[in-house]
Design an enzyme around this catalytic site. Structure first.
Site, PDB file in Angstrom:
ATOM      1  N   HIS A   1     -27.988  86.389  97.182  1.00 38.61           N
ATOM      2  CA  HIS A   1     -27.452  85.228  95.917  1.00 38.61           C
ATOM      3  C   HIS A   1     -27.413  83.705  96.291  1.00 38.61           C
ATOM      4  O   HIS A   1     -26.662  83.995  97.445  1.00 38.61           O
ATOM      5  CB  HIS A   1     -26.525  85.726  94.785  1.00 38.61           C
ATOM      6  CG  HIS A   1     -25.935  86.960  94.267  1.00 38.61           C
ATOM      7  ND1 HIS A   1     -26.441  87.786  93.334  1.00 38.61           N
ATOM      8  CD2 HIS A   1     -25.493  88.346  95.252  1.00 38.61           C
ATOM      9  CE1 HIS A   1     -26.303  88.454  93.116  1.00 38.61           C
ATOM     10  NE2 HIS A   1     -25.502  89.769  94.199  1.00 38.61           N
TER      11      HIS A   1
ATOM     12  N   GLU B   1     -22.604  85.629  97.530  1.00 35.99           N
ATOM     13  CA  GLU B   1     -23.592  84.062  96.696  1.00 35.99           C
ATOM     14  C   GLU B   1     -23.331  83.133  98.247  1.00 35.99           C
ATOM     15  O   GLU B   1     -22.430  82.882  98.949  1.00 35.99           O
ATOM     16  CB  GLU B   1     -22.088  83.721  96.118  1.00 35.99           C
ATOM     17  CG  GLU B   1     -22.338  84.356  94.604  1.00 35.99           C
ATOM     18  CD  GLU B   1     -23.660  84.167  93.215  1.00 35.99           C
ATOM     19  OE1 GLU B   1     -24.382  83.377  94.094  1.00 35.99           O
ATOM     20  OE2 GLU B   1     -23.617  84.646  92.138  1.00 35.99           O
TER      21      GLU B   1
END
Length: 186
Positions: free
Chosen positions: A38, A120
């Site tokens: 992400h 992330e």
């Protein structure tokens, strides 16, 4: 000589521990078999600071930026964040289900949170990631693949691949070829 990171008790030993309340148990029998990449930046397109950590801990100060008022009540998390510097923050232990994928599917399996690990990268879709981030991501991915052998290069995806039309991260600037070549030794 620095100690090499490892995974112990489902935690990355080199990561800063910043526990999120936004997780729960994986379903019985769920095997960790997918890695989802992400991106995130808070405020959007701005880097540095502690806003991402605050967001994943449900403490985002909504008064600090207009966008924060829109997202402050969301309850989301990821297992790891890799900052622009390559520093790693862990929010959820790998054996638990972080809330990163949302409505998602991979190879006809739905609810990817059940069987995936979410990483992330501090960034956005249209700005390049740093060499430190790639170095750390490759190192962490190798450790995850060793610890959770059902994660293979063909089971490493972007959020956009498991939630097409809804998500676009990690974006066009993410260098998939470099990343995967480094993992496979090509």
């Amino acid at each position: 000589m620095p100690v090499q990171p490892s995974i112990e008790n489902h935690l990355l030993t080199s990561a800063k521990w910043c526990p999120s309340p936004n997780y729960n148990h994986r379903p019985s029998g769920a095997n960790i078999s997918l890695l989802v990449i992400h991106n995130i930046s808070l405020p959007p397109r701005q880097f540095g600071g502690e806003y991402i950590e605050s967001f994943f801990q449900n403490r985002l100060p909504r008064e600090d930026h207009p966008y924060f008022a829109e997202i402050a009540d969301l309850q989301v998390s990821a297992h790891l964040l890799i900052k622009r510097s390559g520093e790693v923050v862990q929010f959820v232990s790998f054996d638990q289900r972080a809330w990163h994928a949302g409505v998602s599917s991979f190879e006809s399996e739905t609810n990817c949170n059940d069987f995936s690990i979410g990483i992330e990268l501090e960034g956005c879709d249209d700005l390049p990631y740093t060499s430190d981030q790639y170095t750390t991501l490759i190192q962490v991915t190798r450790l995850l693949m060793q610890r959770y052998p059902l994660i293979t290069p063909t089971r490493i995806v972007g959020h956009d691949q498991i939630a097409p039309g809804r998500k676009t991260d990690p974006g066009a600037t993410f260098d998939w070829k470099h990343y995967l070549d480094c993992l496979t030794g090509e």
